[in-house]
Enzyme design. Structure first.
Site, short mmCIF file in Angstrom:
data_model
loop_
_atom_site.label_atom_id
_atom_site.label_comp_id
_atom_site.label_asym_id
_atom_site.label_seq_id
_atom_site.Cartn_x
_atom_site.Cartn_y
_atom_site.Cartn_z
N LYS A 24 0.86 -1.19 0.00
CA LYS A 24 0.00 0.00 0.00
C LYS A 24 0.89 1.24 0.00
O LYS A 24 1.74 1.39 0.88
CB LYS A 24 -0.91 0.00 1.23
CG LYS A 24 -1.81 1.24 1.33
CD LYS A 24 -2.63 1.21 2.60
CE LYS A 24 -1.80 1.44 3.85
NZ LYS A 24 -1.29 2.84 3.95
N ILE A 112 9.22 -5.29 7.25
CA ILE A 112 8.28 -5.25 8.38
C ILE A 112 8.14 -3.83 8.89
O ILE A 112 9.12 -3.09 8.99
CB ILE A 112 8.78 -6.17 9.52
CG1 ILE A 112 9.16 -7.55 8.99
CG2 ILE A 112 7.74 -6.26 10.62
CD1 ILE A 112 8.07 -8.30 8.29
N SER A 114 7.03 -0.94 7.76
CA SER A 114 7.77 -0.03 6.90
C SER A 114 6.93 1.04 6.22
O SER A 114 7.39 1.71 5.31
CB SER A 114 8.50 -0.85 5.82
OG SER A 114 7.58 -1.63 5.07
N ILE A 116 4.20 0.64 4.37
CA ILE A 116 3.54 0.25 3.12
C ILE A 116 2.52 -0.86 3.35
O ILE A 116 2.16 -1.61 2.44
CB ILE A 116 4.56 -0.16 2.02
CG1 ILE A 116 5.58 -1.17 2.55
CG2 ILE A 116 5.26 1.07 1.47
CD1 ILE A 116 6.58 -1.64 1.49
N GLY A 117 2.03 -0.93 4.58
CA GLY A 117 0.87 -1.76 4.87
C GLY A 117 1.06 -3.25 4.74
O GLY A 117 0.10 -3.97 4.50
N GLY A 119 1.61 -5.83 6.89
CA GLY A 119 0.79 -6.65 7.78
C GLY A 119 -0.69 -6.50 7.50
O GLY A 119 -1.45 -7.49 7.53
N ASP A 153 -5.76 0.20 8.49
CA ASP A 153 -5.36 0.07 7.10
C ASP A 153 -6.00 -1.13 6.40
O ASP A 153 -5.95 -1.23 5.17
CB ASP A 153 -3.83 -0.09 6.99
CG ASP A 153 -3.10 1.24 7.18
OD1 ASP A 153 -3.76 2.28 7.27
OD2 ASP A 153 -1.86 1.21 7.24
#
Length: 303
Positions: A24, A112, A114, A116-117, A119, A153
């Site tokens: 993301k 992890i 980071s 950019i979604g 998880g 998110d």
């Protein structure tokens, strides 16, 4: 990509399901307020990369969760805190006896925590994949509420297409006219504390995102994105100076526009073509082989 061992394992069963968990990308993130419960109010222009994690699902005698990928080992010790397992358990509770035991394999390709979604995208892919495997559906309202329980998110990642999100991320408006972009994702693989980023935010009532004159051409969209901002980037740069360095490196290798995504530390550079993006990613990797650089293309609004 999924290892040959795990790919062959999943393909051996006709009941296996795979789902992509796309990165993301916050093209813009405006912090516009804060609720009494502490959640920040955001306006975000979001797109998704054609690169991310991958999940496989198949019937099993008992629940099992396995990992591979560049960043899989980082998650190996988190036990039941992984959002994939939380998504599995929430969905199972919602649908009941149809939810037979499953093996879930996560190929973790994204860094992890980071920005950019990763998880959240994994959790959303788990919901999509298990509904297919278990042969069930939920109403849009029920699914949205379940996704929001997993994280702000996750509703966006369920959509996995260009959108504007407001509130804490739950008010979603598709942006079908957003074009695809050639992009390099870059991360120094140094953690950023999201709570600390928000704590250092000087102003929490910033101007809202405005795209009043909807752009039509890619150049117009680039101008509109450049006129927006990520309000979390200045405090994140204070915490992790490498964010400034990585942004400058992207610019120096031809990026038309650079910005940090989410609360960091991943930055993105938009390039004129995929060839330019791939060349830049290769050159940047040569300079910083221990960092994360990935050339990709974002999905279009009509995806």
């Amino acid at each position: 990509m999924m290892s040959s061992e795990n790919r062959s394992h999943f393909s051996a069963s006709c009941s296996s399901i795979t789902e992509e968990a796309r990165a993301k990308i916050n093209l813009a993130l405006h912090v516009t307020g804060q609720r009494p419960d502490g959640y920040h109010l955001l306006d975000m222009l979001v797109t998704f990369a054609d690169h991310g994690d991958r999940l496989g699902f198949m019937r099993a005698p008992a629940d099992r969760f396995t990992l591979s990928g560049r960043f899989g080992e980082v998650l190996a010790g988190d036990g039941g805190t992984n959002l994939v397992l939380k998504a599995r358990d929430l969905l199972r509770a919602a649908i009941g006896p149809l939810a037979f035991p499953v093996r879930i394999h996560l190929e973790k390709n994204l860094p992890i925590a980071s920005g950019i979604g990763g998880g959240s995208a994994d959790a959303a892919a788990t919901l999509r994949g298990l509904m297919r495997l278990w042969g069930t559906t939920l109403s849009a309202e029920t699914l949205a509420a379940l996704a929001l329980r997993l994280g702000a998110d996750v509703p966006m990642c369920l959509e996995s297409r260009p959108l504007i999100a407001r509130g804490i991320g739950e008010k979603i408006e598709p942006v079908p006219q957003l074009p695809t972009f050639a992009m390099v994702l870059a991360n120094p693989l140094k953690g950023v504390s999201t709570p600390e980023v928000f704590r250092r935010l000087a102003t929490k009532n910033n101007p809202a995102l405005s795209l009043a004159q909807s752009p039509s051409q890619t150049a117009d969209w680039l101008a509109a994105i450049a006129a927006a901002r990520n309000d979390l980037e200045p405090p994140a740069r204070e915490l992790v100076p490498e964010i400034s360095e990585i942004s400058a490196m992207l610019h120096a290798h031809g990026a038309l526009l650079t910005r940090m995504s989410g609360s960091g530390a991943t930055c993105f550079g938009i390039f004129a073509s995929m060839t330019a993006a791939e060349d830049a990613a290769a050159a940047l990797h040569d300079k910083r082989p221990g960092w994360y650089f990935q050339a990709t293309e974002t999905v279009s609004g009509g995806a």
